[in-house]
Design a protein around this motif. Structure first.
Motif, PDB file in Angstrom:
ATOM      1  N   THR A 110       0.831  -1.208   0.000  1.00 18.43           N
ATOM      2  CA  THR A 110       0.000   0.000   0.000  1.00 18.43           C
ATOM      3  C   THR A 110       0.861   1.251   0.000  1.00 18.43           C
ATOM      4  OG1 THR A 110      -1.751  -1.182   1.191  1.00 18.43           O
ATOM      5  CG2 THR A 110      -1.826   1.224   1.224  1.00 18.43           C
ATOM      6  N   HIS A 169      -1.474   7.193   7.201  1.00 20.33           N
ATOM      7  CA  HIS A 169      -1.238   5.866   7.770  1.00 20.33           C
ATOM      8  C   HIS A 169      -1.283   5.964   9.290  1.00 20.33           C
ATOM      9  CE1 HIS A 169       1.148   1.886   7.573  1.00 20.33           C
ATOM     10  NE2 HIS A 169       0.892   2.114   8.851  1.00 20.33           N
ATOM     11  N   LEU A 201      -5.573   4.846   5.801  1.00 20.10           N
ATOM     12  CA  LEU A 201      -5.242   3.471   6.167  1.00 20.10           C
ATOM     13  C   LEU A 201      -5.131   3.375   7.681  1.00 20.10           C
ATOM     14  CD1 LEU A 201      -2.591   1.097   4.630  1.00 20.10           C
ATOM     15  CD2 LEU A 201      -2.693   1.445   7.081  1.00 20.10           C
ATOM     16  N   ILE A 229      -8.797   1.961   4.109  1.00 21.37           N
ATOM     17  CA  ILE A 229      -8.178   0.633   4.118  1.00 21.37           C
ATOM     18  C   ILE A 229      -7.970   0.237   5.570  1.00 21.37           C
ATOM     19  CG2 ILE A 229      -6.176  -0.762   3.436  1.00 21.37           C
ATOM     20  CD1 ILE A 229      -5.613   1.405   1.269  1.00 21.37           C
ATOM     21  N   ALA A 248      -6.403  -7.240   4.376  1.00 18.26           N
ATOM     22  CA  ALA A 248      -6.917  -5.876   4.303  1.00 18.26           C
ATOM     23  C   ALA A 248      -8.360  -5.912   3.853  1.00 18.26           C
ATOM     24  CB  ALA A 248      -6.095  -5.030   3.339  1.00 18.26           C
ATOM     25  N   THR A 250     -11.078  -3.208   2.079  1.00 15.27           N
ATOM     26  CA  THR A 250     -11.140  -1.899   1.428  1.00 15.27           C
ATOM     27  C   THR A 250     -12.053  -1.994   0.219  1.00 15.27           C
ATOM     28  OG1 THR A 250      -9.776  -0.080   0.570  1.00 15.27           O
ATOM     29  CG2 THR A 250      -9.078  -2.331   0.023  1.00 15.27           C
TER      30      THR A 250
END
Length: 375
Positions: A110, A169, A201, A229, A248, A250
């Motif tokens: 990612t 993140h 994320l 995500i 994950a 998403t």
């Protein structure tokens, strides 16, 4: 405000950086039994890697034994089966699920994928191995200092958003602090990130260990079609760190993009079969969580007896404020108790993981005595 520049990793130099535990290259006995090459050394209390020694579950071990002879085959059908199980539990389609060799592979993919579009905003202290990997590949990262309480400064992160930022993140609960974000504040922040046209994320590796896992997760935003995500792992609550299975959740578009940057394919028979067998093993999950919480309370009791304080933990480790984290690490290792030393500039915080309860008891007995000698 911290500038957009590379920073020194929050790890000791010269150590293997590939996993949660950083260990020097070791000489091993070539004639040693294979099983002795994994886990603690004889007599060692291993409280360093946020591993969960209460797993794998008996159901996972049974599956490992039954499928060992199938290791000569690719795991495609098993991958599809586990993907379907995960999708069903979380109310998404299988195309919205990405399986990886641990969530690490997914996080690295990612970071690389979104790093081609723009920079990545992240906190100054978190589990940063994927971001460090991406930086070595030329991805630009913006590090935002922690708030005064050692949690993420969401307002500070929001202030760094721009059209040049492709990804934010986060880790929730965070590693190494163990702290969880306020859910209302996180959701407000998620809306701000979405309004900027940026992907959010959230690494939820420790979600199942928190007091309110459903309420503190952002999986519902994935179901709602938001540009979010969420990553999870079998390494923590399931006690399968060495079997390397993560996933994950998403959008289908994001999932396809992540897959295009991943290096493995098909999964491994051992990890996938074990994950399938224990994914819905509620009895094991409850017992695992109970043991982790018991160990955490033992650590917190020792912290109080030593006259120290610790950050509030929602994980299987505790971040303890100490006079000198590296000195404490050395003193513990003299007693064959392995914990983490300092994380970069945070030299007065020591992370200790919950391990076997008899090992936690050794730490709990040693801590007040060592601190008394240090102060």
């Amino acid at each position: 405000m911290m500038q957009d520049k590379k920073r020194a990793p929050a790890r000791a130099p010269g150590l293997v950086q590939g996993g949660a535990v950083n260990v020097p290259f070791l000489q091993t006995d070539r004639d040693a039994p294979v099983a002795s090459l994994f886990g603690p050394l004889p007599g060692q209390a291993r409280l360093v890697g946020n591993e969960n020694p209460f797993g794998p579950a008996p159901s996972a071990l049974k599956a490992l034994a039954e499928t060992a002879g199938s290791g000569c085959y690719y795991a495609d059908r098993g991958v599809f089966h586990l993907t379907s199980m995960i999708a069903e539990r979380h109310g998404v389609t299988p195309a919205q699920v990405v399986l990886g060799a641990g969530s690490t592979e997914i996080l690295c993919a990612t970071a690389l994928a979104w790093g081609q579009k723009g920079s990545i905003i992240c906190p100054s202290l978190f589990w940063d191995a994927p971001i460090l990997f991406a930086e070595r590949k030329g991805v630009a990262c913006i590090y935002v200092p922690l708030a005064a309480d050692m949690n993420f400064d969401l307002d500070g992160m929001a202030g760094r958003l721009s059209e040049d930022v492709s990804l934010v993140h986060l880790v929730n609960p965070n590693n190494p602090t163990g702290m969880a974000l306020d859910n209302a504040a996180l959701r407000t922040f998620a809306r701000t990130v979405a309004q900027n046209g940026t992907t959010l994320l959230v690494d939820e590796a420790y979600n199942e260990l928190s007091d309110q896992p459903e309420e503190s997760s952002l999986v519902d935003l994935v179901r709602a079609g938001e540009d979010v995500i969420v990553t999870r792992t079998f390494s923590k609550i399931y006690g399968m760190a060495g079997l390397r299975v993560g996933y994950a959740l998403t959008s289908e578009e994001n999932a396809a993009r992540i897959r295009s940057y991943m290096t493995s394919f098909g999964g491994n028979v051992a990890g996938i079969s074990a994950a399938i067998a224990c994914y819905n093993d509620q009895a094991f999950l409850a017992a695992s969580l109970a043991s982790i919480r018991e160990g955490r309370e033992m650590i917190l009791d020792a912290v109080a007896r030593a006259g120290l304080t610790a950050l509030p933990s929602q994980t299987n480790f505790v971040f303890v404020k100490v006079p000198d984290a590296d000195a404490l690490d050395r003193a513990m290792r003299e007693r064959n108790i392995v914990i983490r030393g300092a994380f970069g500039e945070w030299t007065q915080y020591s992370r200790v993981s919950v391990g076997h309860l008899h090992d936690v008891a050794r730490y709990a007995e040693a801590l007040p005595n060592i601190i008394e000698l240090m102060v």
